[in-house]
Enzyme design. Structure first.
Site, PDB file in Angstrom:
ATOM      1  N   SER A 113       0.798  -1.224   0.000  1.00 30.78           N
ATOM      2  CA  SER A 113       0.000   0.000   0.000  1.00 30.78           C
ATOM      3  C   SER A 113       0.834   1.280   0.000  1.00 30.78           C
ATOM      4  O   SER A 113       1.654   1.490  -0.881  1.00 30.78           O
ATOM      5  CB  SER A 113      -0.936  -0.075   1.206  1.00 30.78           C
ATOM      6  OG  SER A 113      -1.799   1.007   1.253  1.00 30.78           O
ATOM      7  N   ASP A 128      -3.487   6.237  -2.950  1.00 27.31           N
ATOM      8  CA  ASP A 128      -2.307   5.676  -2.287  1.00 27.31           C
ATOM      9  C   ASP A 128      -1.657   4.647  -3.225  1.00 27.31           C
ATOM     10  O   ASP A 128      -2.105   4.452  -4.363  1.00 27.31           O
ATOM     11  CB  ASP A 128      -2.650   5.100  -0.906  1.00 27.31           C
ATOM     12  CG  ASP A 128      -3.420   3.799  -0.989  1.00 27.31           C
ATOM     13  OD1 ASP A 128      -4.067   3.555  -2.028  1.00 27.31           O
ATOM     14  OD2 ASP A 128      -3.381   3.012  -0.024  1.00 27.31           O
ATOM     15  N   ASP A 134      -6.300   1.924  -3.074  1.00 32.07           N
ATOM     16  CA  ASP A 134      -7.533   1.626  -2.344  1.00 32.07           C
ATOM     17  C   ASP A 134      -7.921   2.761  -1.382  1.00 32.07           C
ATOM     18  O   ASP A 134      -8.823   2.596  -0.563  1.00 32.07           O
ATOM     19  CB  ASP A 134      -7.473   0.271  -1.620  1.00 32.07           C
ATOM     20  CG  ASP A 134      -6.462   0.236  -0.494  1.00 32.07           C
ATOM     21  OD1 ASP A 134      -5.653   1.173  -0.377  1.00 32.07           O
ATOM     22  OD2 ASP A 134      -6.471  -0.756   0.269  1.00 32.07           O
ATOM     23  N   ALA A 156     -11.255   8.043   7.974  1.00 30.28           N
ATOM     24  CA  ALA A 156     -10.824   9.405   7.690  1.00 30.28           C
ATOM     25  C   ALA A 156      -9.679   9.399   6.675  1.00 30.28           C
ATOM     26  O   ALA A 156      -9.551  10.297   5.843  1.00 30.28           O
ATOM     27  CB  ALA A 156     -10.388  10.084   8.977  1.00 30.28           C
ATOM     28  N   ARG A 186      -0.542   5.214  18.981  1.00 30.72           N
ATOM     29  CA  ARG A 186      -0.973   6.456  18.332  1.00 30.72           C
ATOM     30  C   ARG A 186      -1.852   7.272  19.264  1.00 30.72           C
ATOM     31  O   ARG A 186      -2.716   6.728  19.954  1.00 30.72           O
ATOM     32  CB  ARG A 186      -1.775   6.149  17.066  1.00 30.72           C
ATOM     33  CG  ARG A 186      -0.998   5.385  16.017  1.00 30.72           C
ATOM     34  CD  ARG A 186      -1.637   5.538  14.633  1.00 30.72           C
ATOM     35  NE  ARG A 186      -1.162   4.509  13.721  1.00 30.72           N
ATOM     36  CZ  ARG A 186       0.026   4.547  13.113  1.00 30.72           C
ATOM     37  NH1 ARG A 186       0.847   5.559  13.324  1.00 30.72           N
ATOM     38  NH2 ARG A 186       0.394   3.576  12.303  1.00 30.72           N
TER      39      ARG A 186
HETATM   40  C1  16G Z   1      -4.487  -0.793   7.720  1.00 31.31           C
HETATM   41  C2  16G Z   1      -5.952  -0.899   7.474  1.00 31.31           C
HETATM   42  C3  16G Z   1      -6.563   0.482   7.464  1.00 31.31           C
HETATM   43  C4  16G Z   1      -6.255   1.186   8.770  1.00 31.31           C
HETATM   44  C5  16G Z   1      -4.781   1.179   9.054  1.00 31.31           C
HETATM   45  C6  16G Z   1      -4.522   1.638  10.471  1.00 31.31           C
HETATM   46  C7  16G Z   1      -7.045  -2.540   6.068  1.00 31.31           C
HETATM   47  C8  16G Z   1      -7.127  -3.132   4.710  1.00 31.31           C
HETATM   48  N1  16G Z   1      -6.193  -1.534   6.197  1.00 31.31           N
HETATM   49  O1  16G Z   1      -3.840  -0.104   6.687  1.00 31.31           O
HETATM   50  O2  16G Z   1      -7.938   0.323   7.313  1.00 31.31           O
HETATM   51  O3  16G Z   1      -6.701   2.496   8.748  1.00 31.31           O
HETATM   52  O4  16G Z   1      -4.288  -0.143   8.952  1.00 31.31           O
HETATM   53  O5  16G Z   1      -3.176   1.495  10.790  1.00 31.31           O
HETATM   54  O6  16G Z   1      -7.728  -2.955   6.997  1.00 31.31           O
HETATM   55  P1  16G Z   1      -2.673   1.578  12.291  1.00 31.31           P
HETATM   56  O7  16G Z   1      -3.305   0.437  13.049  1.00 31.31           O
HETATM   57  O8  16G Z   1      -1.209   1.470  12.189  1.00 31.31           O
HETATM   58  O9  16G Z   1      -3.124   2.896  12.827  1.00 31.31           O
HETATM   59 MG    MG Z   2      -3.750   1.064   0.330  1.00 28.47          MG
END
Ligand code: 16G
Ligand code: MG
Length: 550
Positions: free
Chosen positions: A69, A284, A288, A380, A513
């Site tokens: 991604s 991105d 997606d 968001a 976070r």
């Molecule tokens: C992943 C998730 C996305 C989420 C992000 C949060 C999928 C396909 N993708 O990229 O939806 O916003 O993780 O990342 O589920 P974090 O847990 O590091 O904040």
């Molecule tokens: Mg992506």
């Protein structure tokens, strides 16, 4: 029997893809994701898991996407897609982790045997797999590890080539429902473009075309695919101007560009030259996610993120449902804790739409959205889509309408069910959705933006010794553990007007976070850094406190 599992063959193949010592892999929110050179054994084993899943589900086609991604170019990753194009069922994520961590070939075989017996898998069932990858340079080598894994279990394999993540989700669903009443389109890249382009032209027919849309494609796979899609649509309906479309030069993917960069740094991507009055969007790296933006008269950067898209899409769909006279179809919006407080207030108080809040990650949003007849979900960060339930599809497709106005609204709703990729958030399909709505409303980005003003917000990362000690509840909005920390955070929040803040462990990075929002930029930043400091001091912060506010 031809399809039954030959464990010696697996061991032999696995020996060419040994697991590195001392690495503990986890199948997280985005599948496996890390430096590409650590993924060879993981991808081989993901192939094995996909075959087991297909056998378990009566030979349904399972999708495999190789992508990382918006991560840096040297990373890569892999995730599995279930038959209807949704994320791998959660209970199987654990199997993925177990397979990836089996140290030796013997251990690997033991895990496979356990999965087979726990799930009553009929080994003799054939397996069907389709896979794709993004444009990362590490992709081809990882594909060959994947194919070794698939072949060690005699799977039928379809190589879908270089594609966006949502295209792979689309095609997986197409294969599984072909010729049934749920038919989803032709299982080809061409079929995808035709479906979207035809639907788009239907929704905007008779309306004046908007000014060009400037698209930052993150130097990723979205660039060639968007060009192809635009060709199918035709210049007379949509004028797409691409920047950051160099997906062949190494080192450029996601570098200072793309939806994640724009959303997190809240500024224009490198290479964008938009001026006041221009319209722009960023994808991105695997296309997606999408965010929109423009620059105001005084040159300030204005972001229209996933929350704004949810408001725009929800509003348009609700109006169409009303005009079409389809009472009895309920529309709801699903968000995460990261949704700006103003967006939630707008949806609930101005639009009168029910809003649910769920934990971060597409699978959570997707499942919640399935509870509505029409469920709009967006993070968001720009990942989201709209789901139409079977009931909604049936009603929309059988409705006839009395007046010309009703008939037109019904036609538009019908076209939207084709325009929107209902398997997963899709930057290309979402771009067309937004463009279609803005064309129908004849709105500029500024007019769209006027629905509500975002509260200033800030995201801070805190590095801690062990992020797994953080346990959350209430859709990640409250901390259960470390005990007592939430009370201290609450006390801080209470001092700020419109203050809101929460803390959660990341699912994709080894950090915690902190999110904060408040009435003004100053108050918001102060709150964010105070909460971050608290986390650092009370919960094992390491490597330097997040920079103090001021
Ligand atoms: C992943 C998730 C996305 C989420 C992000 C949060 C999928 C396909 N993708 O990229 O939806 O916003 O993780 O990342 O589920 P974090 O847990 O590091 O904040
Ligand atoms: Mg992506």
């Amino acid at each position: 029997m031809q399809n039954s599992i030959n464990y010696d063959k697996i061991k032999e193949a696995a020996a060419y893809h040994p697991k590195p010592q001392d690495i503990n892999y986890t199948y997280g929110t985005a599948g496996f994701r890390m430096k590409a050179d650590l993924l060879d054994s993981v991808i081989f084993r993901v192939g094995i898991l996909a075959v087991l899943r297909s056998k378990k589900l009566d030979s349904k086609t399972i999708g495999i996407m190789i992508t990382a991604s918006h991560n840096p170019e040297h990373d890569n990753g892999v995730k599995l897609v279930d038959p209807y194009g949704e994320m791998l069922e959660q209970s199987w994520e654990n199997y993925a982790t177990q397979l990836a961590n089996a140290q030796t070939e013997d251990e690997l075989v033991d895990v496979i045997k356990q999965i087979v017996s726990n799930n009553d898998i009929d080994e003799s069932k054939p397996a069907n797999i389709v896979y794709a990858r993004d444009t990362r340079p590490s992709g081809p080598a990882l594909v060959s590890a994947l194919v070794d894994g698939l072949k060690s279990l005699n799977s039928k394999i379809i190589d879908f080539g270089v594609k966006t993540t949502p295209q792979l989700h689309y095609v997986t669903r197409c294969y599984n429902v072909q010729g049934t009443e749920d038919d989803y389109g032709e299982p080809t890249e061409e079929g995808y473009y035709k479906k979207l382009a035809t639907a788009f032209r239907k929704v905007v027919e008779g309306k004046s075309r908007l000014t060009p849309i400037h698209i930052d494609a993150a130097n990723g796979v979205g660039a060639p695919k968007m060009k192809e899609l635009a060709k199918h649509i035709g210049d007379e309906y949509l004028e797409a101007v691409l920047v950051n479309d160099d997906y062949t030069t190494q080192g450029k993917l996601n570098y200072q560009c793309g939806a994640d960069f724009v959303k997190t740094s809240q500024r224009l991507p490198f290479g964008s030259k938009i001026k006041h009055g221009d319209r722009a969007a960023s994808f991105d790296g695997d296309a997606d996610r999408i965010v929109y933006y423009y620059v105001d008269e005084d040159n300030t950067f204005k972001l229209l993120d996933g929350d704004k898209i949810a408001g725009l899409a929800g509003g348009f769909i609700i109006d169409l449902v009303k005009t079409a006279g389809l009472e009895g179809i309920n529309v709801g919006v699903v968000q995460t804790a990261y949704a700006n407080g103003s967006s939630t207030t707008y949806l609930e108080k101005v639009m009168n739409v029910p809003v649910s809040c769920v934990p971060t990650g597409v699978k959570h949003l997707h499942h919640e959205a399935e509870k509505y007849d029409i469920g709009v979900y967006f993070e968001a960060n720009g990942h989201g889509t709209v789901l139409f339930s079977k009931k909604a599809l049936k009603t929309i497709h059988s409705a006839e309408g009395q007046t010309a106005e009703q008939k037109e609204a019904i036609e538009k709703l019908r076209a939207l069910t084709d325009l929107i990729n209902q398997t997963v958030g899709d930057a290309l399909s979402d771009l067309l959705l937004v463009e279609a709505i803005l064309t129908n409303r004849q709105w500029s980005l500024k007019q769209w933006d006027q629905a509500y003003s975002d509260l200033p917000n800030r995201l801070v990362k805190v590095v801690v010794e062990n992020r797994h000690i953080f346990k959350t509840t209430d859709a990640e909005r409250k901390l259960l553990e470390p005990t007592g920390l939430q009370e201290q955070i609450n006390e801080l929040i209470s001092k700020y007007k419109n203050g809101r803040s929460f803390v959660r462990p990341s699912g994709t990075e080894d950090v915690v976070r902190v999110y904060a929002e408040a009435a003004t930029r100053e108050e918001c930043d102060e709150l964010a850094y105070k909460v971050a400091g608290l986390v650092y001091d009370q919960a094992g912060g390491t490597g330097g406190k997040p920079k103090e506010f001021l």
